[in-house]
Scaffold this motif. Structure first.
Motif, PDB file in Angstrom:
ATOM      1  N   THR A   1       0.840  -1.200   0.000  1.00 53.62           N
ATOM      2  CA  THR A   1       0.000   0.000   0.000  1.00 53.62           C
ATOM      3  C   THR A   1       0.876   1.251   0.000  1.00 53.62           C
ATOM      4  N   LEU A   2       1.914   1.235   0.828  1.00 51.87           N
ATOM      5  CA  LEU A   2       2.822   2.383   0.891  1.00 51.87           C
ATOM      6  C   LEU A   2       3.485   2.613  -0.462  1.00 51.87           C
ATOM      7  N   MET A   3       3.895   1.529  -1.114  1.00 50.97           N
ATOM      8  CA  MET A   3       4.552   1.671  -2.417  1.00 50.97           C
ATOM      9  C   MET A   3       3.578   2.218  -3.458  1.00 50.97           C
ATOM     10  N   ARG A   4       2.285   1.786  -3.345  1.00 53.46           N
ATOM     11  CA  ARG A   4       1.295   2.320  -4.285  1.00 53.46           C
ATOM     12  C   ARG A   4       1.081   3.808  -4.062  1.00 53.46           C
ATOM     13  N   VAL A   5       1.195   4.256  -2.823  1.00 54.65           N
ATOM     14  CA  VAL A   5       1.086   5.691  -2.547  1.00 54.65           C
ATOM     15  C   VAL A   5       2.258   6.435  -3.183  1.00 54.65           C
ATOM     16  N   ILE A   6       3.465   5.920  -2.983  1.00 54.70           N
ATOM     17  CA  ILE A   6       4.641   6.581  -3.570  1.00 54.70           C
ATOM     18  C   ILE A   6       4.569   6.543  -5.097  1.00 54.70           C
TER      19      ILE A   6
ATOM     20  N   LEU B   1      -2.272   5.140  -5.567  1.00 53.80           N
ATOM     21  CA  LEU B   1      -3.286   5.437  -4.556  1.00 53.80           C
ATOM     22  C   LEU B   1      -2.948   6.774  -3.916  1.00 53.80           C
ATOM     23  N   PRO B   2      -3.928   7.668  -3.758  1.00 54.10           N
ATOM     24  CA  PRO B   2      -3.614   8.877  -2.988  1.00 54.10           C
ATOM     25  C   PRO B   2      -3.639   8.562  -1.489  1.00 54.10           C
ATOM     26  N   PRO B   3      -2.780   9.202  -0.686  1.00 47.83           N
ATOM     27  CA  PRO B   3      -2.871   9.004   0.762  1.00 47.83           C
ATOM     28  C   PRO B   3      -4.054   9.771   1.327  1.00 47.83           C
TER      29      PRO B   3
ATOM     30  N   HIS C   1      -0.617  12.108  -8.962  1.00 44.56           N
ATOM     31  CA  HIS C   1      -2.024  11.765  -9.117  1.00 44.56           C
ATOM     32  C   HIS C   1      -2.213  10.482  -9.909  1.00 44.56           C
ATOM     33  N   SER C   2      -1.128   9.985 -10.507  1.00 48.49           N
ATOM     34  CA  SER C   2      -1.226   8.761 -11.296  1.00 48.49           C
ATOM     35  C   SER C   2       0.168   8.165 -11.409  1.00 48.49           C
ATOM     36  N   PRO C   3       0.268   6.909 -11.827  1.00 46.17           N
ATOM     37  CA  PRO C   3       1.585   6.296 -12.049  1.00 46.17           C
ATOM     38  C   PRO C   3       2.389   7.087 -13.070  1.00 46.17           C
TER      39      PRO C   3
ATOM     40  N   ASP D   1       2.517  10.325 -13.334  1.00 53.11           N
ATOM     41  CA  ASP D   1       3.186  11.408 -12.600  1.00 53.11           C
ATOM     42  C   ASP D   1       4.453  10.903 -11.908  1.00 53.11           C
ATOM     43  N   SER D   2       4.357   9.763 -11.268  1.00 56.57           N
ATOM     44  CA  SER D   2       5.512   9.287 -10.508  1.00 56.57           C
ATOM     45  C   SER D   2       6.635   8.918 -11.469  1.00 56.57           C
ATOM     46  N   LYS D   3       6.256   8.357 -12.612  1.00 53.61           N
ATOM     47  CA  LYS D   3       7.259   7.983 -13.599  1.00 53.61           C
ATOM     48  C   LYS D   3       7.981   9.220 -14.133  1.00 53.61           C
ATOM     49  N   ALA D   4       7.177  10.250 -14.429  1.00 56.10           N
ATOM     50  CA  ALA D   4       7.768  11.491 -14.935  1.00 56.10           C
ATOM     51  C   ALA D   4       8.696  12.110 -13.897  1.00 56.10           C
ATOM     52  N   ALA D   5       8.397  11.855 -12.608  1.00 54.45           N
ATOM     53  CA  ALA D   5       9.220  12.429 -11.541  1.00 54.45           C
ATOM     54  C   ALA D   5      10.470  11.595 -11.277  1.00 54.45           C
ATOM     55  N   GLY D   6      10.634  10.496 -12.010  1.00 55.18           N
ATOM     56  CA  GLY D   6      11.849   9.694 -11.857  1.00 55.18           C
ATOM     57  C   GLY D   6      11.733   8.556 -10.870  1.00 55.18           C
ATOM     58  N   ILE D   7      10.507   8.047 -10.697  1.00 54.17           N
ATOM     59  CA  ILE D   7      10.300   6.914  -9.792  1.00 54.17           C
ATOM     60  C   ILE D   7       9.875   5.699 -10.611  1.00 54.17           C
TER      61      ILE D   7
END
Ligand SMILES: Nc1ncnc2c1ncn2[C@@H]1O[C@H](COP(=O)(O)OP(=O)(O)OP(=O)(O)O)[C@@H](O)[C@H]1O
Ligand SMILES: [Mg+2]
Length: 495
Positions: A45-50, A54-56, A71-73, A75-81
């Protein structure tokens, strides 16, 4: 040094469950940071938040010092995650190359550039030092290969933060070593890696630091040199675990399963062995050696070309799971998501599924009996669920595995075939599952066990057969079996 990612008081609830109850975590560039915790502690769940899945509900995250609110996977990908999820997300009908480049297919003037696609796909596989058939549909891969494909896909982008949720659960030793060397290279390049695993040895081998999650909150963070494995377990379960003692087994009884000349080329070649009542026979071997195929033939899931299976001295016609089940053969399959569970159904219905015909004799008591059965296994296996009515699909990965085990332990079987029974299961529940297997053996059942974790295989098996390239290449009694001998036999079988 500034943390690349920091989490402050993250919370997240689901109906009936507070999955995250205030998580704090700091992640530095160039570190492998492991995350351990019991099944259902909230790791995925924590990893899905990061990962922006999932929004916290509350709490804040900072990435490179800036507020981070994905707000979506995407976004996280664009941020380098980059994020490798616990459950596979491959598209079975697409080829290996297409899966690798999903969402980033090279186009030239509107046409799919196939040579370029194959070149990039090959590069992704080369980074992990693995070989996969680029043009085959991914459904033809085994679970370990599928996992490696998933990992190769995530590693294509240079990421500052890399999240790996139980990446080795389905990997062979050799595949895992390729992954570890890739992780070390990424760390050397300055990536920060969050590594989730239930395997203590690899956590110690790989990590710089460790955080423990219990009931949705971090209990602390340590350098690996500051904490012993026993202390890690105590942090996870919130108490000291007592050491379980190896139970003494009685002499085995009559032969329950006799397999002779079993062949399904090229995976299974002229395999013969026996399993007696009150005995656990372990099948050791490298992934792809043919162990799962042997299990599937005996359980009726796959046909065989030649050979005979006898159960209690009577021939068991292969090729029909229903027939095998009727004769008392139970299979806990390797791939729980596709073969072991009906994800849309409740915990109770999944557990009682395999025993319905046995319970039907009880007439109107059936409903109550199903409830008692479900409650019993929820308690014995410590399945973390708000109730027995909960849909199995919402449980954490390890808890789903416990439901699969409960389903077959609940049924009265003559022969229990367990294919990787503790994959993804936490240390406490592993001990419970070992105890339940010992109970079955003491009650005179025959058990055929497949496990990639050698300590588990050596601990539970009365005898170990080594399978290599579809053949039985060695047999060891419990007292003489060692990891070195088993590995040597498995490798010699390939020569
Ligand atoms: N979509 C959902 N709906 C309802 N409950 C959920 C959902 N996702 C997770 N949960 C619950 O949240 C809790 C934490 O689950 P999570 O998957 O994060 O555990 P985990 O630590 O990853 O466990 P494991 O080691 O088994 O993978 C569990 O009780 C789980 O049942
Ligand atoms: Mg998980």
């Amino acid at each position: 040094m500034q943390p690349v990612l920091s989490l402050h008081q993250i919370t997240r609830s689901f109906p009936g469950v507070k999955a995250l109850a205030g998580v704090n975590l700091e992640l530095f560039p160039g570190e492998v940071h492991s995350l351990m915790g019991e099944n259902g502690a909230g790791k995925s769940t924590l990893m899905r938040v990061i990962g922006g899945v999932l929004p916290p509900d509350s709490g804040t995250m900072r990435l490179r010092g800036q507020a981070y609110r994905p707000h979506s996977p995407r976004d996280s990908k664009a941020a380098g995650i980059a994020f490798i999820q616990q459950e596979l997300t491959l598209v079975p009908e697409l080829s290996v190359a297409e899966n690798l480049l999903l969402g980033r297919m090279p186009h030239r003037l509107g046409w799919l550039n196939r040579p370029e696609m194959r070149r990039r796909a090959q590069k992704a596989l080369d980074f992990l030092e693995i070989e996969l058939p680029l043009d085959e549909p991914s459904r033809t891969l085994n679970v370990g290969q599928g996992q490696m494909l998933e990992i190769a896909r995530a590693l294509q982008d240079r990421a500052d933060v890399l999240i790996m949720d139980e990446p080795t659960a389905a990997l062979s030793q050799k595949e895992a070593e390729h992954l570890f060397s890739a992780i070390r290279r990424l760390r050397a390049q300055g990536s920060a890696i969050i590594y989730i695993s239930h395997r203590m040895e690899e956590v110690y081998e790989l990590s710089d630091r460790l955080s423990v999650l219990r009931d949705g909150a971090t209990t602390g963070t340590w350098k690996m040199s500051e904490i012993t494995p026993q202390q890690v377990v105590a942090q996870m379960v919130g108490r000291e675990m007592e050491e379980t003692v190896d139970s003494q087994r009685a002499e085995p009884g009559p032969v329950v399963l006799e397999v002779s000349g079993l062949t399904r080329a090229p995976l299974v070649q002229d395999v013969s062995f026996q399993v007696r009542a009150g005995e656990v026979v372990g099948l050791a071997g490298l992934v792809g050696a043919g162990r799962t195929e042997i299990a599937r033939i005996i359980a009726g899931a796959d046909p065989c070309q030649s050979g005979v299976v006898l159960l209690d001295g009577q021939e068991l016609e292969t090729g029909s799971p229903a027939r095998a089940i009727a004769r008392g053969v139970g299979l806990v399959p390797e791939d729980r998501k596709h073969q072991g569970l009906v994800l849309g159904m409740s915990v109770q219905d999944n557990v009682s599924f395999a025993v319905l015909s046995q319970l039907a004799r009880l007439g109107w008591l059936k409903g109550q009996a199903c409830q008692q059965l479900a409650d019993r296994y929820i308690q014995e296996l410590r399945i973390r669920t708000p109730s027995r009515e909960q849909g199995v699909g919402t449980l954490s990965g390890g808890n789903q595995q416990k439901v699969v085990m409960g389903k077959w332990l609940a049924r009265d079987c003559r022969l229990l075939i367990l294919d990787e029974p503790t994959r993804g299961v936490d240390v406490g529940a592993k001990a419970e599952i070992y105890r339940l297997i010992e109970d079955q053996v003491a009650a005179g059942k025959a058990v055929l066990l497949i496990s990639s974790e050698l300590p588990e295989l050596l601990r539970l098996s009365s005898r170990v057969l080594v399978i290599s390239a579809g053949k039985v290449v060695a047999e060891y009694a419990r007292v003489e079996a060692t990891p070195e001998k088993i590995l040597a036999s498995a490798l010699a079988g390939l020569a």
